[in-house]
Design a protein around this motif. Sequence first.
Motif, PDB file in Angstrom:
ATOM      1  N   ASN A   1       8.531  20.603  -1.299  1.00  0.00           N
ATOM      2  CA  ASN A   1       7.443  19.823  -1.893  1.00  0.00           C
ATOM      3  C   ASN A   1       7.952  18.646  -2.710  1.00  0.00           C
ATOM      4  OD1 ASN A   1       5.521  21.398  -0.736  1.00  0.00           O
ATOM      5  ND2 ASN A   1       5.056  22.605  -2.565  1.00  0.00           N
ATOM      6  N   VAL A   2       9.054  18.859  -3.429  1.00  0.00           N
ATOM      7  CA  VAL A   2       9.617  17.763  -4.223  1.00  0.00           C
ATOM      8  C   VAL A   2      10.053  16.635  -3.292  1.00  0.00           C
ATOM      9  CG1 VAL A   2      11.609  17.090  -5.629  1.00  0.00           C
ATOM     10  CG2 VAL A   2      10.272  19.102  -6.254  1.00  0.00           C
ATOM     11  N   ILE A   3      10.741  16.988  -2.207  1.00  0.00           N
ATOM     12  CA  ILE A   3      11.191  15.965  -1.249  1.00  0.00           C
ATOM     13  C   ILE A   3       9.984  15.230  -0.668  1.00  0.00           C
ATOM     14  CG2 ILE A   3      12.349  15.589   0.961  1.00  0.00           C
ATOM     15  CD1 ILE A   3      14.021  18.136   0.286  1.00  0.00           C
ATOM     16  N   PHE A   4       8.995  16.015  -0.264  1.00  0.00           N
ATOM     17  CA  PHE A   4       7.769  15.450   0.313  1.00  0.00           C
ATOM     18  C   PHE A   4       7.115  14.499  -0.693  1.00  0.00           C
ATOM     19  CE2 PHE A   4       3.597  16.881   2.594  1.00  0.00           C
ATOM     20  CZ  PHE A   4       3.630  15.733   3.355  1.00  0.00           C
ATOM     21  N   ALA A   5       7.087  14.907  -1.967  1.00  0.00           N
ATOM     22  CA  ALA A   5       6.475  14.073  -2.997  1.00  0.00           C
ATOM     23  C   ALA A   5       7.184  12.728  -3.118  1.00  0.00           C
ATOM     24  CB  ALA A   5       6.490  14.802  -4.339  1.00  0.00           C
ATOM     25  N   TYR A   6       8.532  12.732  -3.032  1.00  0.00           N
ATOM     26  CA  TYR A   6       9.244  11.454  -3.126  1.00  0.00           C
ATOM     27  C   TYR A   6       8.916  10.535  -1.949  1.00  0.00           C
ATOM     28  CZ  TYR A   6      11.629  12.272  -7.427  1.00  0.00           C
ATOM     29  OH  TYR A   6      11.863  12.448  -8.762  1.00  0.00           O
ATOM     30  N   SER A   7       8.620  11.124  -0.793  1.00  0.00           N
ATOM     31  CA  SER A   7       8.286  10.287   0.363  1.00  0.00           C
ATOM     32  C   SER A   7       7.014   9.488   0.085  1.00  0.00           C
ATOM     33  CB  SER A   7       8.128  11.148   1.612  1.00  0.00           C
ATOM     34  OG  SER A   7       6.850  11.757   1.649  1.00  0.00           O
ATOM     35  N   ILE A   8       6.041  10.155  -0.532  1.00  0.00           N
ATOM     36  CA  ILE A   8       4.779   9.472  -0.822  1.00  0.00           C
ATOM     37  C   ILE A   8       4.938   8.566  -2.041  1.00  0.00           C
ATOM     38  CG2 ILE A   8       2.337   9.845  -1.417  1.00  0.00           C
ATOM     39  CD1 ILE A   8       3.177  10.670   1.469  1.00  0.00           C
TER      40      ILE A   8
ATOM     41  N   SER B   1      -1.674  16.673   3.149  1.00  0.00           N
ATOM     42  CA  SER B   1      -1.600  15.244   2.823  1.00  0.00           C
ATOM     43  C   SER B   1      -2.235  14.956   1.471  1.00  0.00           C
ATOM     44  CB  SER B   1      -2.317  14.413   3.885  1.00  0.00           C
ATOM     45  OG  SER B   1      -1.698  14.569   5.130  1.00  0.00           O
ATOM     46  N   ILE B   2      -3.388  15.619   1.230  1.00  0.00           N
ATOM     47  CA  ILE B   2      -4.093  15.388  -0.032  1.00  0.00           C
ATOM     48  C   ILE B   2      -3.262  15.932  -1.188  1.00  0.00           C
ATOM     49  CG2 ILE B   2      -6.129  16.029  -1.399  1.00  0.00           C
ATOM     50  CD1 ILE B   2      -7.666  16.106   1.326  1.00  0.00           C
ATOM     51  N   PHE B   3      -2.712  17.133  -1.003  1.00  0.00           N
ATOM     52  CA  PHE B   3      -1.926  17.737  -2.078  1.00  0.00           C
ATOM     53  C   PHE B   3      -0.724  16.899  -2.448  1.00  0.00           C
ATOM     54  CE2 PHE B   3      -4.473  21.480  -2.091  1.00  0.00           C
ATOM     55  CZ  PHE B   3      -4.230  22.041  -3.334  1.00  0.00           C
ATOM     56  N   VAL B   4      -0.005  16.403  -1.437  1.00  0.00           N
ATOM     57  CA  VAL B   4       1.216  15.660  -1.766  1.00  0.00           C
ATOM     58  C   VAL B   4       0.864  14.352  -2.485  1.00  0.00           C
ATOM     59  CG1 VAL B   4       1.494  14.425   0.422  1.00  0.00           C
ATOM     60  CG2 VAL B   4       3.496  14.994  -0.932  1.00  0.00           C
ATOM     61  N   LEU B   5      -0.259  13.770  -2.111  1.00  0.00           N
ATOM     62  CA  LEU B   5      -0.683  12.551  -2.806  1.00  0.00           C
ATOM     63  C   LEU B   5      -1.063  12.884  -4.255  1.00  0.00           C
ATOM     64  CD1 LEU B   5      -1.078   9.541  -2.353  1.00  0.00           C
ATOM     65  CD2 LEU B   5      -3.401   9.978  -1.621  1.00  0.00           C
ATOM     66  N   LEU B   6      -1.684  14.047  -4.425  1.00  0.00           N
ATOM     67  CA  LEU B   6      -2.014  14.493  -5.784  1.00  0.00           C
ATOM     68  C   LEU B   6      -0.755  14.757  -6.616  1.00  0.00           C
ATOM     69  CD1 LEU B   6      -5.055  16.953  -5.571  1.00  0.00           C
ATOM     70  CD2 LEU B   6      -4.976  14.714  -6.643  1.00  0.00           C
ATOM     71  N   TYR B   7       0.285  15.341  -5.994  1.00  0.00           N
ATOM     72  CA  TYR B   7       1.545  15.560  -6.735  1.00  0.00           C
ATOM     73  C   TYR B   7       1.964  14.254  -7.380  1.00  0.00           C
ATOM     74  CZ  TYR B   7       2.549  19.477  -3.410  1.00  0.00           C
ATOM     75  OH  TYR B   7       2.521  20.589  -2.633  1.00  0.00           O
TER      76      TYR B   7
END
Lengths: 282, 258
Positions: A15-22, A204-210
């Motif tokens: 999730n952290v990696i995914f968050a940096y992508s967004i 997609s929504i969650f990672v944008l919220l992160y």
Amino acid sequence: MSGYLSGVLAILGINVIFAYSIYITAATGQLNLGGAGFQAIGAYACAILSNELGLPIYLTLIFSAILGGAISFLIAFPVLRTKGVYMVLATFAIAEIVAGIILNSDFLGGPTGMIVNNYIETEVVLVVAIIVVFLGFYIMSTRIGLAMRAVHDDEAVADLMGVNKRAIQVSAFTIGGSIAGLSGGLYALYFGFIEAQYFNANISIFVLLYVLIGGTQTAWGPLLGASFFTLIPEALRIGDDWRFFIFGVIIVAMMILRPEGIVTRDALDRVWSKLFSRKSNV
Amino acid sequence: MSEFILKLSNISKSFGGVKVLENVSFDVEKGSRHALIGPNGAGKTTLFNVISGIHDPEKGTVYFKGKDLRGVPSRKRIHKGLSRSFQNIRLMPHLSVLENVMLGQHSRIDFVDMFKPLDFLSKSSGKGEAIETLKSFGIDLHKGQTVSSLPYGIRKKIEVVRALMAKPSLLLLDEPAAGLNTAETKKLRDFLKEVSRRGITLLLVDHDMPFVNSLCNQVSVMNFGQLIYDGPISELKNDRKVLEAYLGSENNLEGSNA
């Protein structure tokens, strides 16, 4: 390390990696609501390269990132012509197209999903996560990062200062897509099974919220946001039935109390000056 | 013969049928402090936008250092030595003061240096230069201070410093004294005289006549998109056309040197 803890840490890492992508994209003022699509691209690329070609783990991960980046680069040009809510919708549509292709492709396993022949331990996920966090901090600490934040704040003025707005936005979108692809590859290798239904709009929504709740102003934002979103629901397991309700209340409260995200530059500045009581000039 | 840094030749621009600029031509002499004045809606800011490349003129040519700027995108004009400030302060709200000023250096930075982390390279990254320049103009700041926490007058000054960081040869200033009190205006005037002494040509729009009178040596006056006066500022108050069209009475033009 217990199985539960190890599982939570692996999800946290992904999730952290995914968050940096967004985040990298959001730092230039672009909202990407298609994160799941890019993650799916990486996951399926990794699975196929492992299963069909028998490539070693590190190579499959590198290809996940490359493919995620390459596809992002190609679609960056039409997508970045849109702005604001239209860009959100365009990226959302891309994720739906990716899911649609996977669901309708026999080669990709369709709706039944795909088993991945390779496997990684939690430690690998965590090491990659640490590298990505450093990469995020590094990019934001350079003049490229400064230019990205300038484009975020005022495109027209950044342009007059000589910043190549288009190049900055396309690069950020591409780097973001490649990091999302990487997170997908890690997901595939860690869980050993992928299906199109997992990479859905919720993700997609969650990672944008992160990213938005963590704060887009500094590179701390996605780290804190992803940790907050991954760990709080786990901590709330005690409350069981009520946990999603309580979690929802916490999210709304965060948005009201810290509309610019948990970590803002002002807040960070206050913390630094308290810690080191530096009043020195600049 | 004097050398011109900027030549405007027959510039016309309209928005939706409204002619905002009509055959505007004047030259800005190298090293001069040139004012562009006129009532609200005269087309001054539009002319600035044409010079900086935000708008393309429908007719006419902008020559900068003798070269036609047609086809040169706004982003590349700063590389040629053309830098500007804005009518409403347009500093980046989420960047610190220092970062805002360092953004002004963007056009001078090598590709490789773009990838160096700023916090570890105080000298080579231009950070030292940015801090020194801020200090030399009397702006001494706490680390990481954001722009929004500062008084209007200082923000106005920071915007000028940011524009200066590109090391321009021509600096366009859109209403630098607007919203400043008398003391701040006086400081700004001294500051801009210092800038001018460093060899930078100034072209500025402002409504504050005492400020313009005490700073500038050349003036162009616009009214309804047309140029109605162009010449030394000392002759301005004798020009009947200007008096009638713009200022109404001679008194408005005199303005003390505060």
